[in-house]
Design a protein around this motif. Structure first.
Motif, mmCIF file in Angstrom:
data_model
loop_
_atom_site.group_PDB
_atom_site.id
_atom_site.type_symbol
_atom_site.label_atom_id
_atom_site.label_comp_id
_atom_site.label_asym_id
_atom_site.label_seq_id
_atom_site.Cartn_x
_atom_site.Cartn_y
_atom_site.Cartn_z
ATOM 1 N N MET A 145 52.201 51.421 40.151
ATOM 2 C CA MET A 145 51.316 50.294 40.456
ATOM 3 C C MET A 145 49.917 50.812 40.790
ATOM 4 S SD MET A 145 50.841 46.971 41.017
ATOM 5 C CE MET A 145 52.406 46.146 41.326
ATOM 6 N N LYS A 146 48.907 50.427 40.006
ATOM 7 C CA LYS A 146 47.526 50.808 40.261
ATOM 8 C C LYS A 146 46.889 49.831 41.250
ATOM 9 C CE LYS A 146 45.123 51.231 36.508
ATOM 10 N NZ LYS A 146 44.655 50.977 35.120
ATOM 11 N N LEU A 147 46.004 50.339 42.076
ATOM 12 C CA LEU A 147 45.190 49.495 42.937
ATOM 13 C C LEU A 147 43.786 49.446 42.334
ATOM 14 C CD1 LEU A 147 46.294 50.765 46.465
ATOM 15 C CD2 LEU A 147 47.383 49.046 44.995
ATOM 16 N N LEU A 148 43.211 48.259 42.283
ATOM 17 C CA LEU A 148 41.903 48.076 41.662
ATOM 18 C C LEU A 148 40.934 47.418 42.623
ATOM 19 C CD1 LEU A 148 42.934 46.332 38.289
ATOM 20 C CD2 LEU A 148 42.904 48.786 38.764
ATOM 21 N N GLN A 149 39.670 47.819 42.515
ATOM 22 C CA GLN A 149 38.576 47.060 43.116
ATOM 23 C C GLN A 149 37.464 46.974 42.080
ATOM 24 O OE1 GLN A 149 38.108 49.029 47.206
ATOM 25 N NE2 GLN A 149 38.452 46.872 47.703
ATOM 26 N N SER A 150 36.644 45.962 42.195
ATOM 27 C CA SER A 150 35.565 45.791 41.223
ATOM 28 C C SER A 150 34.343 45.189 41.900
ATOM 29 C CB SER A 150 36.019 44.894 40.062
ATOM 30 O OG SER A 150 36.339 43.588 40.517
ATOM 31 N N TYR A 151 33.196 45.544 41.367
ATOM 32 C CA TYR A 151 31.941 44.939 41.828
ATOM 33 C C TYR A 151 30.900 45.109 40.735
ATOM 34 C CZ TYR A 151 27.905 43.685 44.668
ATOM 35 O OH TYR A 151 26.781 43.078 45.154
ATOM 36 N N ILE B 55 52.602 42.169 33.310
ATOM 37 C CA ILE B 55 51.361 42.285 32.550
ATOM 38 C C ILE B 55 51.281 41.239 31.441
ATOM 39 C CG2 ILE B 55 50.109 43.778 30.939
ATOM 40 C CD1 ILE B 55 49.650 44.458 33.839
ATOM 41 N N ASP B 56 52.410 40.867 30.867
ATOM 42 C CA ASP B 56 52.394 39.836 29.820
ATOM 43 C C ASP B 56 51.859 38.520 30.374
ATOM 44 O OD1 ASP B 56 53.336 41.533 27.884
ATOM 45 O OD2 ASP B 56 55.445 40.969 28.160
ATOM 46 N N GLN C 118 43.402 45.519 31.904
ATOM 47 C CA GLN C 118 44.618 46.142 32.422
ATOM 48 C C GLN C 118 45.767 46.090 31.408
ATOM 49 O OE1 GLN C 118 43.893 47.815 35.124
ATOM 50 N NE2 GLN C 118 41.913 46.760 34.929
ATOM 51 N N SER C 119 46.490 47.211 31.312
ATOM 52 C CA SER C 119 47.646 47.279 30.417
ATOM 53 C C SER C 119 48.901 47.760 31.153
ATOM 54 C CB SER C 119 47.352 48.227 29.246
ATOM 55 O OG SER C 119 47.024 49.523 29.708
ATOM 56 N N GLU C 120 48.788 47.951 32.466
ATOM 57 C CA GLU C 120 49.939 48.339 33.275
ATOM 58 C C GLU C 120 49.838 47.662 34.639
ATOM 59 O OE1 GLU C 120 49.414 52.606 34.914
ATOM 60 O OE2 GLU C 120 48.318 52.620 32.997
#
Length: 295
Positions: free
Chosen positions: A1-7, A175-176, A97-99
């Motif tokens: 499981m990846k953790l993401l942040q964005s700005y 993800i689907d 995202q693909s996972e």
């Protein structure tokens, strides 16, 4: 499981980082994002933490603030939707995202590891909410602007309340589902593009395509959504998550989402103090960068 942040922020330039983002100062804005990142990295050492942003922001965070993301992704988020909707960059991030992933807003502070029940869940959100005030105002605006909603969104409105999920945390292992969710967002925006152009309140539609669509599509597909706050929040009355009260409590904090309290002076002082106390090296580095940019 990846953790993401964005700005993403196209108003920031290499020479001008004086942007408060709703806080009382630009310095607190940058300290807040840093604190969110540093807590996630400290408390989830076995999880990869990724950052998505436009080139200027990535350069600022990676080279100047030196925030410890495992990987930075440069994504240029442009076009009319980026100009109209503050949530659009998050949708672009989801689209990449693909996972399995969980996206955490940069004004969310987590003092404990992300619970295993969320890491293992099909779908994840911060909490389920139902609102009879602001969301009903948005619903009336939809009628005024003649916005075309997907039929499955009718289930969001039970006559008194609009039902939704808060996207302070959003993600999951399915993800689907997220691929179909992004497709539905694109379809909704494209169908209504001309009507958005004419609306003077188009900002209201951020909650529709990010949060309402997530709720409606999960309901349509009969998907279970695991939430950090297990209780359903009615009319934004979040007893356990009222930021000023949380900060005055003598109890140890485990989760705080700043949301609309960015201009609260207690909140600003808290962020600056905690950064200085817990991450003094990063605190001094960010202040030093800001001083050099403004002198």
């Amino acid at each position: 499981m990846k953790l993401l942040q964005s700005y993403f922020n196209n108003n920031i330039t290499p020479d001008d980082i004086n942007y408060s983002g709703g806080y009382l100062s630009a310095i607190v804005n940058w300290l807040s994002m840093a604190y969110s990142c540093l807590l996630l990295k400290r408390n989830n050492p076995d999880k990869q933490l990724f950052f998505y942003g436009n080139e200027t922001i990535v350069r600022l965070f990676e080279s100047m603030f030196q925030l410890p993301y495992d990987e930075y992704k440069v994504v240029e988020c442009t076009g009319e939707y980026a100009d109209w909707f503050y949530c659009w960059p998050k949708i672009v991030t989801y689209q990449k995202q693909s996972e399995p992933f969980i996206h955490i807003d940069t004004d969310v502070f987590m003092w404990k590891p992300i619970p295993k029940r969320l890491l293992q869940a099909s779908l994840v959100a911060q909490h389920r909410e139902r609102d009879s005030n602001f969301y009903m105002e948005v619903y009336k605006q939809i009628g005024n602007d003649c916005i075309q909603l997907p039929q499955y969104l009718e289930g969001c409105n039970d006559g008194k309340y609009i039902n939704s999920y808060n996207a302070g945390l959003l993600g999951g292992n399915d993800i689907d589902f997220f691929k179909s969710y992004v497709d539905e967002i694109l379809k909704f925006l494209d169908i209504n593009k001309g009507k958005f152009l004419q609306s003077d309140r188009k900002f209201l539609y951020n909650v529709v395509f990010e949060q309402w669509l997530f709720y409606g599509l999960a309901r349509k597909k009969n998907k279970n959504v695991s939430t950090f706050y297990k209780d359903v929040i009615t009319d934004f009355d979040m007893e356990k998550a009222k930021v000023p009260q949380q900060l005055l409590s003598l109890e140890d904090l485990d989760y705080l989402h700043v949301m609309e309290y960015k201009d609260n002076i207690r909140c600003n002082r808290f962020i600056a103090y905690q950064m200085q106390a817990e991450f003094p090296q990063e605190y001094e580095r960010i202040l030093s960068v800001c001083r050099k940019k403004w002198n």
